[in-house]
Design a protein around this motif. Structure first.
Motif, PDB file in Angstrom:
ATOM      1  N   ASP A   1       0.813  -1.216   0.000  1.00 40.17           N
ATOM      2  CA  ASP A   1       0.000   0.000   0.000  1.00 40.17           C
ATOM      3  C   ASP A   1       0.850   1.272   0.000  1.00 40.17           C
ATOM      4  O   ASP A   1       0.307   2.386   0.024  1.00 40.17           O
ATOM      5  N   HIS A   2       2.160   1.095  -0.075  1.00 43.45           N
ATOM      6  CA  HIS A   2       3.063   2.246  -0.193  1.00 43.45           C
ATOM      7  C   HIS A   2       3.924   2.191  -1.451  1.00 43.45           C
ATOM      8  O   HIS A   2       4.581   3.177  -1.787  1.00 43.45           O
ATOM      9  N   VAL A   3       3.938   1.052  -2.136  1.00 42.48           N
ATOM     10  CA  VAL A   3       4.858   0.911  -3.278  1.00 42.48           C
ATOM     11  C   VAL A   3       4.192   0.419  -4.557  1.00 42.48           C
ATOM     12  O   VAL A   3       4.866   0.267  -5.583  1.00 42.48           O
ATOM     13  N   ARG A   4       2.899   0.178  -4.550  1.00 40.08           N
ATOM     14  CA  ARG A   4       2.242  -0.457  -5.696  1.00 40.08           C
ATOM     15  C   ARG A   4       2.590   0.232  -7.025  1.00 40.08           C
ATOM     16  O   ARG A   4       2.800  -0.424  -8.045  1.00 40.08           O
ATOM     17  N   GLY A   5       2.659   1.544  -7.038  1.00 41.02           N
ATOM     18  CA  GLY A   5       2.844   2.261  -8.305  1.00 41.02           C
ATOM     19  C   GLY A   5       4.236   2.806  -8.555  1.00 41.02           C
ATOM     20  O   GLY A   5       4.459   3.470  -9.573  1.00 41.02           O
TER      21      GLY A   5
ATOM     22  N   VAL B   1       5.919   1.545 -12.039  1.00 44.13           N
ATOM     23  CA  VAL B   1       5.279   2.099 -13.233  1.00 44.13           C
ATOM     24  C   VAL B   1       5.601   3.580 -13.380  1.00 44.13           C
ATOM     25  O   VAL B   1       5.995   4.045 -14.455  1.00 44.13           O
ATOM     26  N   LEU B   2       5.448   4.347 -12.310  1.00 50.70           N
ATOM     27  CA  LEU B   2       5.688   5.786 -12.398  1.00 50.70           C
ATOM     28  C   LEU B   2       7.154   6.091 -12.685  1.00 50.70           C
ATOM     29  O   LEU B   2       7.465   6.983 -13.483  1.00 50.70           O
ATOM     30  N   SER B   3       8.050   5.355 -12.028  1.00 51.23           N
ATOM     31  CA  SER B   3       9.471   5.588 -12.258  1.00 51.23           C
ATOM     32  C   SER B   3       9.846   5.308 -13.706  1.00 51.23           C
ATOM     33  O   SER B   3      10.586   6.084 -14.328  1.00 51.23           O
ATOM     34  N   ARG B   4       9.330   4.216 -14.262  1.00 50.67           N
ATOM     35  CA  ARG B   4       9.658   3.871 -15.643  1.00 50.67           C
ATOM     36  C   ARG B   4       9.000   4.824 -16.636  1.00 50.67           C
ATOM     37  O   ARG B   4       9.613   5.236 -17.621  1.00 50.67           O
ATOM     38  N   ARG B   5       7.761   5.207 -16.355  1.00 54.29           N
ATOM     39  CA  ARG B   5       7.020   6.035 -17.310  1.00 54.29           C
ATOM     40  C   ARG B   5       7.560   7.458 -17.358  1.00 54.29           C
ATOM     41  O   ARG B   5       7.667   8.061 -18.433  1.00 54.29           O
ATOM     42  N   TYR B   6       7.924   8.015 -16.198  1.00 54.82           N
ATOM     43  CA  TYR B   6       8.339   9.418 -16.140  1.00 54.82           C
ATOM     44  C   TYR B   6       9.820   9.582 -15.785  1.00 54.82           C
ATOM     45  O   TYR B   6      10.271  10.705 -15.547  1.00 54.82           O
ATOM     46  N   ASN B   7      10.540   8.460 -15.741  1.00 60.53           N
ATOM     47  CA  ASN B   7      11.968   8.471 -15.389  1.00 60.53           C
ATOM     48  C   ASN B   7      12.210   9.180 -14.054  1.00 60.53           C
ATOM     49  O   ASN B   7      13.158   9.952 -13.896  1.00 60.53           O
ATOM     50  N   MET B   8      11.345   8.900 -13.090  1.00 60.10           N
ATOM     51  CA  MET B   8      11.508   9.470 -11.752  1.00 60.10           C
ATOM     52  C   MET B   8      12.524   8.634 -10.976  1.00 60.10           C
ATOM     53  O   MET B   8      12.359   7.411 -10.893  1.00 60.10           O
TER      54      MET B   8
ATOM     55  N   VAL C   1       6.062  -4.972  -8.252  1.00 58.64           N
ATOM     56  CA  VAL C   1       6.516  -3.599  -8.525  1.00 58.64           C
ATOM     57  C   VAL C   1       7.275  -3.536  -9.847  1.00 58.64           C
ATOM     58  O   VAL C   1       7.243  -2.525 -10.550  1.00 58.64           O
ATOM     59  N   GLY C   2       7.939  -4.607 -10.214  1.00 53.90           N
ATOM     60  CA  GLY C   2       8.707  -4.631 -11.449  1.00 53.90           C
ATOM     61  C   GLY C   2      10.082  -4.013 -11.277  1.00 53.90           C
ATOM     62  O   GLY C   2      10.488  -3.621 -10.182  1.00 53.90           O
ATOM     63  N   GLU C   3      10.805  -3.922 -12.374  1.00 56.73           N
ATOM     64  CA  GLU C   3      12.180  -3.433 -12.335  1.00 56.73           C
ATOM     65  C   GLU C   3      12.228  -1.928 -12.087  1.00 56.73           C
ATOM     66  O   GLU C   3      11.446  -1.168 -12.654  1.00 56.73           O
TER      67      GLU C   3
END
Length: 260
Positions: free
Chosen positions: A63-67, A70-77, A93-95
């Motif tokens: 409940d703290h890491v689900r996204g 995806v967000l890091s990969r999509r927006y290079n955060m 969570v993925g890579e």
């Protein structure tokens, strides 16, 4: 002086995410909903996903890491997290290629925001709270903890805004539908703070430059906004608290922007 702003996008056992930003830097703390859900919630924010400079991760629970992946990969955060949290992330969570390791107790900076991670007592590998500072103003983020340590008090004591856990009302939890083992975990030193414990912490760290407190991570089964408001009303009986803005974070509706 520049403003420090915060908006809680979601808070509770189904997912947590919040934003802290200045005119120059924006940080997301936790991303516990799907990337799509967080993007949808940010439509109610003055901040766009592409404006986020980093994601900070408090601990590895879903409940703290689900996204975060995806967000890091999509927006290079870049994702900032401890070594223990990184190695304990759920596979779903993925890579995460763009990550930075921090150590509890050691400050680092993201843009013009200083970040101080500090240890919490919770059933995760290396759970942390954060104090985020900018231009002499300080915000403390302190949820998912089973006990209030002296270290917690030290870090919250001189902040201008505090986000603090008010997870459950003890009688609702103990008389509710959860299995006994889960009730014990929640009430343990590695569980979650009750309303009473949250209010007691607020009283202890009060100071004249505390401008706002947001009560967060409410259980939908073992708590309610009405229960928290009753405790807030008791807090306001102390005249010192009449000038402090008090908020309750919601699982489904983002808060407004809180500025200090």
């Amino acid at each position: 002086m520049a403003d420090l702003r915060i908006q809680i996008l979601a808070s509770g056992s189904k997912g947590n995410a919040l934003l802290v930003w200045t005119d120059n830097t924006c940080i997301m703390v936790d991303a516990g909903l799907s990337g799509k859900a967080i993007t949808e919630k940010m439509k109610f924010s003055p901040v766009d996903p592409g404006d986020v400079d980093a994601i900070l991760v408090s601990h590895e629970h879903i409940d703290h890491v689900r996204g975060i992946g995806v967000l890091s990969r999509r927006y290079n955060m870049p994702v900032y997290l401890s070594e223990g949290t990184l190695t304990s992330l759920p596979k779903s969570v993925g890579e995460i290629k763009n990550y930075r390791i921090f150590r509890r107790g050691r400050k680092f900076t993201v843009g013009d925001i200083s970040v101080q991670p500090f240890s919490l007592s919770h059933d995760a590998e290396e759970p942390v709270g954060f104090v985020l500072s900018g231009d002499g103003k300080k915000i403390a983020l302190c949820t998912d903890l089973g006990m209030v340590t002296e270290l917690v008090k030290v870090h919250l004591r001189y902040c201008n805004l505090i986000v603090v856990e008010a997870n459950h009302e003890v009688d609702l939890l103990m008389n509710g539908p959860y299995p006994w083992e889960l009730k014990q975990r929640i009430r343990s030193r590695l569980g979650h703070l009750s309303n009473e414990e949250s209010i007691a912490l607020c009283r202890e760290v009060y100071h004249c430059d505390l401008h706002a407190v947001c009560f967060a991570h409410l259980s939908e089964i073992n708590n309610s906004p009405e229960r928290v408001r009753s405790h807030i009303n008791g807090l306001r009986e102390d005249g010192r608290w009449k000038e402090v803005r008090l908020f309750i974070a919601d699982q489904y509706e983002p808060t407004g922007v809180i500025t200090i």
